[in-house]
Design a protein around this motif. Structure first.
Motif, PDB file in Angstrom:
ATOM      1  N   LEU A  68       2.403   3.101 -12.208  1.00  7.76           N
ATOM      2  CA  LEU A  68       1.132   2.427 -12.278  1.00  7.76           C
ATOM      3  C   LEU A  68       0.353   2.149 -13.413  1.00  7.76           C
ATOM      4  O   LEU A  68       0.578   2.798 -14.204  1.00  7.76           O
ATOM      5  N   THR A  69      -0.178   0.934 -13.444  1.00  8.95           N
ATOM      6  CA  THR A  69      -0.951   0.560 -14.472  1.00  8.95           C
ATOM      7  C   THR A  69      -2.380   1.068 -14.452  1.00  8.95           C
ATOM      8  O   THR A  69      -2.528   1.943 -13.513  1.00  8.95           O
ATOM      9  N   LEU A  94       3.212  -6.643  -7.101  1.00 11.23           N
ATOM     10  CA  LEU A  94       2.332  -5.691  -7.652  1.00 11.23           C
ATOM     11  C   LEU A  94       2.428  -5.771  -9.318  1.00 11.23           C
ATOM     12  O   LEU A  94       1.390  -5.636  -9.821  1.00 11.23           O
ATOM     13  N   GLU A  95       3.641  -6.086  -9.521  1.00 14.70           N
ATOM     14  CA  GLU A  95       4.025  -6.326 -11.122  1.00 14.70           C
ATOM     15  C   GLU A  95       3.098  -7.474 -11.548  1.00 14.70           C
ATOM     16  O   GLU A  95       2.558  -7.263 -12.612  1.00 14.70           O
ATOM     17  N   GLU A  96       3.309  -8.542 -10.963  1.00 17.74           N
ATOM     18  CA  GLU A  96       2.690  -9.841 -11.309  1.00 17.74           C
ATOM     19  C   GLU A  96       1.011  -9.724 -11.134  1.00 17.74           C
ATOM     20  O   GLU A  96       0.377 -10.129 -12.033  1.00 17.74           O
ATOM     21  N   GLY A  97       0.772  -8.820 -10.287  1.00 14.51           N
ATOM     22  CA  GLY A  97      -0.746  -8.654 -10.222  1.00 14.51           C
ATOM     23  C   GLY A  97      -1.326  -7.829 -10.860  1.00 14.51           C
ATOM     24  O   GLY A  97      -2.625  -7.430 -11.356  1.00 14.51           O
ATOM     25  N   GLY A  98      -0.433  -7.044 -11.675  1.00 17.46           N
ATOM     26  CA  GLY A  98      -1.124  -6.075 -12.727  1.00 17.46           C
ATOM     27  C   GLY A  98      -1.472  -4.837 -12.615  1.00 17.46           C
ATOM     28  O   GLY A  98      -1.896  -4.119 -12.990  1.00 17.46           O
ATOM     29  N   LEU A  99      -0.575  -4.269 -11.327  1.00 16.31           N
ATOM     30  CA  LEU A  99      -0.974  -3.094 -10.774  1.00 16.31           C
ATOM     31  C   LEU A  99       0.169  -2.251 -11.152  1.00 16.31           C
ATOM     32  O   LEU A  99      -0.077  -0.787 -11.056  1.00 16.31           O
ATOM     33  N   VAL A 100       1.272  -2.672 -11.426  1.00 16.00           N
ATOM     34  CA  VAL A 100       2.603  -1.904 -11.432  1.00 16.00           C
ATOM     35  C   VAL A 100       3.229  -2.470 -12.773  1.00 16.00           C
ATOM     36  O   VAL A 100       3.258  -3.647 -12.928  1.00 16.00           O
ATOM     37  N   LEU A 153       0.779  -1.252   0.020  1.00 13.90           N
ATOM     38  CA  LEU A 153       0.041   0.053   0.078  1.00 13.90           C
ATOM     39  C   LEU A 153       0.712   1.335   0.030  1.00 13.90           C
ATOM     40  O   LEU A 153       0.570   2.206  -0.665  1.00 13.90           O
ATOM     41  N   LEU A 154       1.910   1.158   0.747  1.00 17.30           N
ATOM     42  CA  LEU A 154       2.700   2.491   0.842  1.00 17.30           C
ATOM     43  C   LEU A 154       3.447   2.521  -0.641  1.00 17.30           C
ATOM     44  O   LEU A 154       3.640   3.944  -0.867  1.00 17.30           O
ATOM     45  N   ALA A 155       3.906   1.696  -1.121  1.00 19.67           N
ATOM     46  CA  ALA A 155       4.597   1.798  -2.442  1.00 19.67           C
ATOM     47  C   ALA A 155       3.627   2.131  -3.504  1.00 19.67           C
ATOM     48  O   ALA A 155       3.870   3.037  -4.310  1.00 19.67           O
ATOM     49  N   LEU A 156       2.410   1.804  -3.448  1.00 21.93           N
ATOM     50  CA  LEU A 156       1.400   2.281  -4.125  1.00 21.93           C
ATOM     51  C   LEU A 156       0.939   3.695  -4.119  1.00 21.93           C
ATOM     52  O   LEU A 156       0.934   4.505  -5.028  1.00 21.93           O
TER      53      LEU A 156
END
Length: 115
Positions: free
Chosen positions: A84-85, A62-68, A28-31
């Protein structure tokens, strides 16, 4: 609560599914930092206080999850930045609401004072 019998398996829920992707402090803090436009690993680490290994693992998930997504900005030495994606950007209002809630209800608790 109703008097219905307890379920025999966990409830299927979008909250639970989302927490698999973002239900961690460092995620969350990275996002948050990416939402502020901070995309370089060292800057994210300084601004979050995350241990390097933890932050690296969270950014990877987060990258694997498609958020980053990761983009190379230097070849020598090889360096990447994070962005961010669309899915990650759509989380920003949720983070803003969480921040507002935290400022209203959690900050005094964290500081050891009552509201």
């Amino acid at each position: 609560m109703s008097s219905e019998a307890a379920p025999t398996r966990p409830r299927v829920c979008g909250i639970a599914d989302a927490l698999v992707l973002v239900g961690d402090r460092w995620a969350l803090l990275a996002l948050r930092e990416l939402g502020f436009g901070v995309g370089r690993f060292n800057d994210i680490q300084v601004n979050t206080g995350a241990p390097r290994a933890s932050l690296s693992a969270r950014l990877r998930s987060l990258e694997e999850g498609g958020l980053v997504e990761r983009r190379r900005y230097s070849e020598h030495p090889p360096r990447d930045e994070y962005l961010l994606t669309e899915a990650g950007r759509e989380l920003l209002p949720v983070l803003a609401d969480l921040r507002a809630w935290g400022e209203k209800y959690a900050s005094p608790i964290v500081r050891g004072t009552s509201p």
